[in-house]
Design a protein around this motif. Structure first.
Motif: not given
Length: 277
Positions: A228-237
């Protein structure tokens, strides 16, 4: 009380955040770890923004989130880059659709966890403080919705943090007239579709839990095998009532009497201080 989450980042399917984490919001509806109640089954709601529609969509129902098939279908079909989700545990007002969060006014979404202590005593005074042009927009009976419309009356659309500070100041002054010692307990999520604000405050300075996620790249470095972390976009919050899993290092607590401002690409923490209206 309640549990809620708010997401800002590149568009994702709502189910990826609401359903899939180990301690997802759906799991929290049955097994909350940090809330006053373990079970939050007095209704639920989601609100989301899309690029082709300025006004957010909402879906709310009075049943428990864990067993709602329509919610699961909707979460699997809808993608959004900014959305909110809430599971409700009533503090005394009726279980009805108009009392479920999030609340909406034009482009604004509002969610709340907490209560106004002594609400029955101060409700009339606070209702009279709502701008008459806004009053007909109040559909339910909760303190949460009334707080929203008070903030709208006090300049929310021009100055969101200042309006929330003025709203809390008004509630505390009104409560003092009724000899209520600790009137406000709140974590609040607020969005206009471009920015997300999340507030943590209580008159007693013992506020309910609130966390925000850390920088995604740091988390990728710490957990290279976490899907899940690897798939998250860099701007995800994410801002959440309680962490969505056991990776506690992925979360930072929002300090007491403060709020976080989340924009695409990052967030910052600021001090929250109630003001005179």
């Amino acid at each position: 009380m309640c549990r809620w989450l708010a997401y800002s980042g590149s568009p994702v399917r709502l189910e990826d955040v609401v359903y899939k984490p180990d301690h997802s919001l759906i799991d929290q509806s049955l097994r909350a770890r940090m809330g006053v109640e373990t079970t939050n089954g007095d209704g639920f709601g989601m609100g989301w923004y899309t690029e082709d529609r300025h006004v957010p969509s909402i879906y709310r129902d009075i049943g428990p989130a864990w067993s709602n098939r329509n919610l699961r279908e909707l979460a699997a079909a809808v993608s959004s880059g900014l959305f909110c989700a809430h599971i409700r545990a009533s503090t005394g007002t009726p279980v009805q659709q108009t009392n479920c969060h999030p609340f909406r006014y034009r482009q604004w979404l509002w969610m709340h966890n907490g209560l106004i202590n002594g609400y029955a005593s101060v409700r009339r005074d606070l209702l009279l403080a709502v701008d008459p042009e806004l009053f007909s927009g109040i559909e339910g009976t909760t303190d949460s919705e009334l707080m929203f419309f008070l903030a709208l009356s006090l300049g929310l659309e021009e100055d969101p943090p200042g309006a929330v500070e003025r709203m809390v100041g008004l509630v505390e002054r009104t409560a003092r007239c009724h000899r209520i010692e600790y009137p406000v307990q709140m974590t609040i999520a607020l969005s206009n579709g471009e920015c997300l604000w999340a507030f943590r405050y209580s008159t007693e300075r013992q506020s309910r839990s609130l966390f925000h996620s850390l920088d995604v790249q740091c988390l990728r470095d710490l957990h290279p095998d976490h899907e899940l972390i690897q798939q998250a976009s860099a701007d995800a919050r994410l801002v959440v009532s309680e962490p969505l899993g056991d990776l506690l290092e992925a979360w930072q607590e929002v300090p007491e009497s403060s709020y976080t401002v989340v924009r695409r690409g990052g967030n910052e923490i600021r001090t929250f201080t109630p003001q005179s209206a």
